[in-house]
Design a protein around this motif. Structure first.
Motif, short mmCIF file in Angstrom:
data_model
loop_
_atom_site.label_atom_id
_atom_site.label_comp_id
_atom_site.label_asym_id
_atom_site.label_seq_id
_atom_site.Cartn_x
_atom_site.Cartn_y
_atom_site.Cartn_z
N MET A 54 1.03 -1.24 0.09
CA MET A 54 0.09 0.05 -0.08
C MET A 54 0.79 1.18 -0.12
N ALA A 55 0.49 2.24 -0.95
CA ALA A 55 1.13 3.27 -1.03
C ALA A 55 0.75 4.38 0.31
N THR A 56 2.01 4.82 0.94
CA THR A 56 1.70 5.84 2.04
C THR A 56 1.63 7.26 1.89
N ARG A 57 2.27 7.55 0.88
CA ARG A 57 2.55 8.98 0.45
C ARG A 57 2.03 9.51 -0.73
N TYR A 58 1.15 10.40 -0.78
CA TYR A 58 0.24 10.89 -1.79
C TYR A 58 0.37 12.44 -2.10
N TRP A 59 0.18 13.02 -3.28
CA TRP A 59 0.08 14.14 -3.74
C TRP A 59 -1.27 14.27 -4.11
N ILE A 60 -1.95 15.27 -3.86
CA ILE A 60 -3.29 15.88 -3.93
C ILE A 60 -3.10 17.17 -4.71
N VAL A 61 -3.44 17.16 -5.87
CA VAL A 61 -3.17 18.27 -6.95
C VAL A 61 -4.06 18.72 -7.86
N SER A 62 -4.24 20.31 -7.92
CA SER A 62 -5.32 20.60 -8.87
C SER A 62 -4.67 21.24 -10.11
N LEU A 63 -5.12 21.09 -11.37
CA LEU A 63 -4.60 21.70 -12.52
C LEU A 63 -5.58 22.62 -13.13
N PRO A 80 -14.85 28.48 -10.76
CA PRO A 80 -14.04 27.09 -10.33
C PRO A 80 -13.87 26.42 -11.88
N SER A 81 -12.58 26.09 -12.13
CA SER A 81 -12.42 25.37 -13.24
C SER A 81 -11.04 24.79 -13.13
N PHE A 82 -11.08 23.60 -12.49
CA PHE A 82 -9.95 22.92 -12.29
C PHE A 82 -9.92 21.47 -12.41
N LEU A 83 -9.05 20.61 -12.54
CA LEU A 83 -8.98 19.00 -12.49
C LEU A 83 -8.22 18.64 -11.41
N SER A 84 -8.83 18.14 -10.35
CA SER A 84 -8.10 17.68 -9.27
C SER A 84 -7.98 16.04 -9.02
N VAL A 85 -6.82 15.96 -8.82
CA VAL A 85 -6.22 14.38 -9.03
C VAL A 85 -5.36 14.00 -7.88
N VAL A 86 -5.21 12.66 -7.54
CA VAL A 86 -4.44 12.13 -6.54
C VAL A 86 -3.37 11.24 -7.09
N LEU A 87 -2.14 11.55 -6.80
CA LEU A 87 -0.85 10.67 -7.33
C LEU A 87 -0.16 10.11 -6.15
N SER A 88 0.69 9.08 -6.49
CA SER A 88 1.67 8.41 -5.46
C SER A 88 2.80 8.20 -6.20
#
Length: 376
Positions: free
Chosen positions: A1-10, A315-323
């Protein structure tokens, strides 16, 4: 299981759409960093409010996030400690039966608990109050559990410490003692290297010692305990003479009622400890889910607020989660920058505005909103 994530909006430009940007990002990650998990982070249209209210809220976001994240980690560590002590096989923590990493990567806003029409500050304050209550409850429960543990540890120290200080009740039986109108049995603590000296001298330390009355009851690494029987009237004098020779006379009186009371107290404390440990562990399982759920909703509010302050309205952005893995971080950052609005990239990378990349307090500046969360 990944334990470190980035939460990002573009930012999504007027000439494109979030779906098109999502497809482009997927293609770039798949092509250049295929081992980086990528997910949509679905945030509903929250109530924006005024610019002043957003600016005021942004000042509290990082502090609140630190507190909520800290509470989450505190409960997780407590669970790990309790599982280890209980001999329970540690398993992945869940939120309503869903693994925590899956809850994050498949995040769904809970409209019933956090109505989207509520002001952002009201949502954030509600989350903070709820987590603070759980944090206070945790402190009380841990203190109660540790209090019983401390009492048991104190008893165990008495049971297992040096013979010079430990409780002797489980080492001395009534048959070892003579206690009559004229005779008394004393308990002597003798250094192991002085046992020959004790055996050769105890009969002559004072006048009224019963010959050959000394018996070895127990030994540890440092001391041995011996009984010695003598006349009552000579007991104080014997204590003084024994001390002068380096022998310690322990005060001891066998009482069957006291012994039974101590036994019952020990059994009750052990039962209380087990009950409190089980109760605390179950409470932690439940509370961890509640705190983690609150934390993820807080992260959604934080990302939304920072994105509005960064990209403007509507509001106009894309929200994503990466690891991304550590070795892939630079490559992924480059990909994220390439799919962001390039006209802003140079501005956000200037040294003068180095810390404006995220109003939540991220150290690195990027032409997009980004912050890191650690699940453990």
């Amino acid at each position: 299981m990944a334990t470190r994530y980035w939460i990002v909006s573009l930012p999504v430009q007027s000439t494109t759409s979030s779906s098109a940007l999502w497809t482009r990002l997927q293609e770039q990650i798949s092509k250049n960093s295929f081992d980086t998990p990528l997910y949509r982070f679905n945030i509903p249209n929250l109530r924006v409010g005024t610019l002043d209210s957003l600016l005021a809220l942004s000042d509290d976001l990082l502090k609140s996030n630190t507190f909520i994240e800290g509470c989450s980690h505190k409960i997780r560590r407590q669970i790990e400690d309790l599982e280890k002590v209980s001999g329970v096989n540690s398993s992945s923590l869940t939120v309503d039966g869903i693994p925590v990493d899956s809850y994050l990567t498949k995040f769904v806003w809970d409209e019933a608990k956090y109505p989207t029409m509520s002001p952002l500050k009201e949502i954030v304050d509600g989350i903070h109050v709820q987590v603070a209550k759980i944090d206070d409850d945790l402190k009380i429960r841990i203190a109660e559990y540790n209090n019983v543990r401390s009492q048991l540890n104190a008893i165990n120290r008495k049971q297992t410490g040096s013979l010079a200080v430990r409780d002797l009740s489980n080492l001395v039986s009534p048959e070892d003692l003579v206690n009559s109108e004229h005779l008394v049995t004393l308990i002597a603590v003798v250094p192991k290297y002085s046992q020959k000296d004790w055996l050769s001298s105890y009969e002559t330390l004072t006048t009224y010692v019963v010959p050959r009355s000394s018996k070895n009851l127990h030994e540890d690494n440092e001391y041995a305990i011996y009984t010695v029987t003598l006349f009552n009237r000579d007991a104080d004098n014997f204590r003084t003479k024994a001390r002068e020779r380096g022998f310690q006379i322990r005060d001891f009186e066998y009482n069957s009622e006291t012994q039974e009371s101590r036994k019952q107290e020990l059994e009750k404390l052990m039962q209380d400890q087990e009950s409190l440990r089980s109760s605390l562990l179950n409470w932690c399982y439940t509370s961890y889910g509640e705190v983690f759920t609150s934390w993820m909703h807080f992260c959604a509010v934080r990302l939304f607020a920072e994105s509005i302050l960064r990209y403007g309205l509507p509001p106009s952005f894309l929200s994503v989660v990466l690891s991304p893995s550590v070795k892939s971080e630079k490559k992924v950052r480059s990909i994220l920058e390439s799919v962001s609005d390039s006209s802003n990239s140079t501005f956000w990378k200037t040294e003068d505005d180095g810390n404006m990349g995220s109003l939540g307090g991220e150290a690195d500046a990027h032409p997009y909103v980004s912050f890191t969360i650690n699940l453990i």
